[in-house]
Design an enzyme around this catalytic site. Structure first.
Site, PDB file in Angstrom:
ATOM      1  CG  ASP A  20      -1.744   1.174   1.435  1.00 22.76           C
ATOM      2  OD1 ASP A  20      -1.898   1.929   0.456  1.00 22.76           O
ATOM      3  OD2 ASP A  20      -2.266   1.369   2.555  1.00 22.76           O
ATOM      4  CG  ASN A  22      -2.661   5.536  -1.335  1.00 19.24           C
ATOM      5  OD1 ASN A  22      -2.697   4.358  -0.962  1.00 19.24           O
ATOM      6  ND2 ASN A  22      -3.624   6.080  -2.043  1.00 19.24           N
ATOM      7  CG  ASP A  24      -5.780   3.481   0.345  1.00 15.64           C
ATOM      8  OD1 ASP A  24      -4.947   2.538   0.413  1.00 15.64           O
ATOM      9  OD2 ASP A  24      -6.399   3.755  -0.704  1.00 15.64           O
ATOM     10  CG  ASP A  28      -1.254   1.554  -3.822  1.00 11.56           C
ATOM     11  OD1 ASP A  28      -0.038   1.438  -4.079  1.00 11.56           O
ATOM     12  OD2 ASP A  28      -1.687   2.039  -2.746  1.00 11.56           O
ATOM     13  CG  ASP A  97      -6.446 -12.137 -13.919  1.00 15.69           C
ATOM     14  OD1 ASP A  97      -7.211 -12.831 -14.606  1.00 15.69           O
ATOM     15  OD2 ASP A  97      -5.964 -12.515 -12.836  1.00 15.69           O
ATOM     16  CG  ASP A 196     -11.224 -15.218 -14.303  1.00 12.97           C
ATOM     17  OD1 ASP A 196     -10.624 -15.656 -13.311  1.00 12.97           O
ATOM     18  OD2 ASP A 196     -12.464 -15.081 -14.366  1.00 12.97           O
ATOM     19  CD  GLU A 253      -9.358 -19.895 -13.205  1.00 12.99           C
ATOM     20  OE1 GLU A 253      -9.379 -20.097 -11.998  1.00 12.99           O
ATOM     21  OE2 GLU A 253     -10.215 -19.192 -13.781  1.00 12.99           O
ATOM     22  CG  HIS A 326      -6.110 -15.253  -6.934  1.00  8.45           C
ATOM     23  ND1 HIS A 326      -5.495 -15.867  -8.005  1.00  8.45           N
ATOM     24  CD2 HIS A 326      -7.369 -14.982  -7.346  1.00  8.45           C
ATOM     25  CE1 HIS A 326      -6.346 -15.944  -9.014  1.00  8.45           C
ATOM     26  NE2 HIS A 326      -7.487 -15.414  -8.632  1.00  8.45           N
ATOM     27  CG  ASP A 327      -8.945 -18.466  -7.145  1.00  7.18           C
ATOM     28  OD1 ASP A 327      -9.373 -17.443  -6.585  1.00  7.18           O
ATOM     29  OD2 ASP A 327      -8.927 -18.607  -8.393  1.00  7.18           O
TER      30      ASP A 327
HETATM   31  C1  NOJ Z   1     -11.218 -17.534 -11.196  1.00  6.50           C
HETATM   32  C2  NOJ Z   1     -10.467 -16.523 -10.376  1.00  6.50           C
HETATM   33  O1  NOJ Z   1      -9.175 -16.982 -10.154  1.00  6.50           O
HETATM   34  C3  NOJ Z   1     -11.275 -16.308  -9.130  1.00  6.50           C
HETATM   35  O2  NOJ Z   1     -10.565 -15.572  -8.162  1.00  6.50           O
HETATM   36  C4  NOJ Z   1     -12.559 -15.657  -9.519  1.00  6.50           C
HETATM   37  O3  NOJ Z   1     -13.374 -15.550  -8.374  1.00  6.50           O
HETATM   38  C5  NOJ Z   1     -13.312 -16.459 -10.583  1.00  6.50           C
HETATM   39  N1  NOJ Z   1     -12.456 -16.944 -11.617  1.00  6.50           N
HETATM   40  C6  NOJ Z   1     -14.394 -15.644 -11.226  1.00  6.50           C
HETATM   41  O4  NOJ Z   1     -13.857 -14.652 -12.062  1.00  6.50           O
HETATM   42 CA    CA Z   2      -3.373   2.248  -1.328  1.00  2.00          CA
END
Ligand code: NOJ
Ligand code: CA
Length: 554
Positions: A20, A22, A24, A28, A97, A196, A253, A326-327
């Site tokens: 981050d 700035n 908040d 970013d 992405d 995605d 993906e 991230h999933d």
């Molecule tokens: C796959 C992404 O990696 C996930 O984070 C997202 O929630 C779903 N696709 C829907 O876009």
């Molecule tokens: Ca920020």
């Protein structure tokens, strides 16, 4: 045929939680720019940044309301262009992405579709009439509940959240607009895209119900909306009208694609450069969407799936290897079953695994520090929509609240979305403000505040990038090696008469093994030393080694 992207080393950034700039509380773009030196020092060659486009953030940016604008939380287009320039200077390329299966319900197109029934944008989405006062069918969305959301006297379709209406790929005019947008980004000079949910763009046109598979009376929409016949026309057209013209790198993906279909996806004339194969990533659950269906997996199950993936892909193309994203949960927490061994040593063993497989490695932010899952005690502490859905569905399926909480602690997507722990000072170097999501329990949530895991990643990256073994680690043939010990993962890489073996003990017991060939020298080891006598090796718990062997079968 060799391609320019085959020796890239990718680092995935979840921008909201990286840095981050700035104060908040939200990471970013300028935060990423600030950390370019860190990334350069680590040695990676490319970053994949999760969505930074304008979004109401119902799914943290995977719900885009303007494809061509940056969300103010993350900064401005000028900030992005600066990042692009600065990253070029340090030799780091950028993957963005691309989310084109759906938009946000706050996208102009969708708003116009709702405002005016005669608008052409109506046909940019999927609207259907209900049947006898019920939704058009019984499909369950990926984030739970029906895929249908009612507006006035009809329903629109969403494979994911109701704030993510699916685009109608049957509509050529819509497709052309998407292609123009993609090319507009490629013109800016990005290297390519992670794409995605791309296997969802073709839906079975009968939209018919199926027998239910859950206590909610619904059935997962995957059977009718993922990897469906006819998708090949869309994917080929997408590639030809966009990526191919720019020699862009694309990573689809694409969970659930059968190995028999991999040629179409990533063969010489495939739709993408690479795709993510989730078969070994989802080892701990029967399905990536039903976290209450846990498996009792063994190391050999994981190994078989991983090796199958490597071998199948080797026949036709290139892998995109990952242990976290991230999933997914943190890999240390997922693959190391004994909490006392979720430590630096195991993090390094996993690093060896990731970095020596054949393909492009994807390192997820914080993985290089040995970050781990958190434990949260109340459903209110979760942000991720998928965790909330899985919690309530688990209860509906008959589990207790405590069991439901346990399932989501193990699998929550929030596990990898907590802020990077840059240091142990106040705010952990991420932000001086309260972060948008709670930090993980930092004392327990990280195993390497002293840079040990980071340095080990750095060594592995440099071994792959700029050592006498570079070509071998990048292009060498992968072969699985059967060692008759449950916890031992072993494979070889071979190139131009040079050969490496990788051994990983993914278990808490010391094991004696016999190597298939005489060992010449140890290249990397996550312990201080290793006991080797001729072909006999003693592997300590979670020990990982890379060794060179002579290539003459002696
Ligand atoms: C796959 C992404 O990696 C996930 O984070 C997202 O929630 C779903 N696709 C829907 O876009
Ligand atoms: Ca920020």
């Amino acid at each position: 045929m060799k391609k320019w992207w085959m020796n890239e080393i990718v680092y995935q950034i979840y921008p909201k939680s990286f840095k981050d700039s700035n104060n908040d509380g939200i990471g970013d773009i300028n935060g990423i720019t600030e950390k370019l030196d860190y990334l350069k020092d680590l040695g990676i060659t490319m970053i994949w940044i999760c969505p930074i486009f304008k979004s109401p953030m119902a799914d943290n940016g995977y719900d885009i309301s303007d494809f061509k604008d940056i969300d103010p939380q993350f900064g401005s287009m000028q900030d992005f262009e600066k990042l692009l320039r600065e990253s070029k200077k340090v030799g780091i390329k950028i993957l963005l992405d691309l989310v084109v299966n759906h938009t946000s319900d706050e996208h102009e197109w969708f708003k116009k579709a709702l405002e005016d029934k005669n608008s052409k944008y109506k046909n940019y989405y999927i609207f259907k009439k209900g049947i006898d006062g019920q939704p058009p069918n019984n499909w369950r969305s990926i984030f739970g509940g029906s895929v249908w959301e009612k507006v006035d006297d009809e329903y629109y379709f969403h494979a994911f959240h109701k704030k993510q209406p699916d685009l109608n790929w049957e509509n050529k005019e819509m497709r052309e607009e998407i292609y123009a947008m993609i090319n507009w980004w490629l013109e800016k000079g990005i290297a390519g895209f992670r794409i995605d949910s791309i296997t969802f763009i073709k839906k079975d046109q009968d939209y018919s119900s199926l027998p239910s598979d859950g206590a909610d009376g619904l059935v997962t929409c995957k059977h009718k909306t993922r990897n469906r016949p006819g998708i090949e026309h869309f994917l080929l057209e997408l590639k030809e009208k966009t990526f191919a013209k720019y020699d862009a790198l694309t990573v689809g993906e694409a969970p659930g694609v059968d190995y028999n279909d991999f040629t179409k996806y990533i063969g010489e004339d495939g739709y993408f450069s690479m795709i993510f194969d989730f078969k070994y990533a989802d080892i701990d659950v029967e399905s990536g969407t039903d976290w209450f269906k846990r498996t009792n997996w063994k190391v050999s199950d994981f190994k078989n799936k991983l090796f199958k993936s490597q071998e199948e892909i080797q026949k036709i193309g290139w892998s995109a290897n990952f242990l976290e994203n991230h999933d997914q949960p943190r890999v240390l927490s997922k693959l190391i079953k004994e909490p006392e061994f979720q430590n630096e040593t195991a993090a390094k063993a996993l690093a060896i695994l990731l970095m020596t497989l054949r393909g492009v490695p994807f390192i997820y932010q914080g993985q290089e520090l040995g970050m781990k899952n958190f434990v949260r005690n109340n459903i209110r502490e979760f942000d991720d929509i998928s965790s909330i859905d899985n919690y309530y569905r688990s209860i509906k399926e008959g589990f207790t609240e405590q069991e439901a909480l346990n399932f989501i602690n193990l699998r929550s997507r929030d596990n990898t979305r907590t802020p990077m722990l840059w240091n142990l000072e106040k705010g952990f170097g991420f932000s001086e403000a309260k972060p948008w999501i709670e930090y993980s329990n930092h004392n327990d949530g990280i195993c390497s505040i002293n840079n040990n895991v980071y340095d080990f990643y750095k060594k592995l990256i440099s071994l792959k990038k700029e050592s006498e073994y570079s070509e071998l680690i990048t292009f060498g043939k992968f072969s699985s090696i059967e060692i008759d010990k449950e916890a031992i993962i072993c494979f070889s890489r071979e190139y131009n008469n040079k050969k490496l073996l990788v051994f990983i003990n993914l278990g808490a017991q010391e094991v004696n093994i016999e190597a298939p060939t005489k060992i010449k020298n140890v290249i990397l080891n996550n312990y201080e030393d290793i006991k080797i006598l001729d072909k006999k090796i003693t592997m300590k718990p979670y020990q990982g080694i890379i060794v060179e062997v002579s290539n003459d079968k002696s």
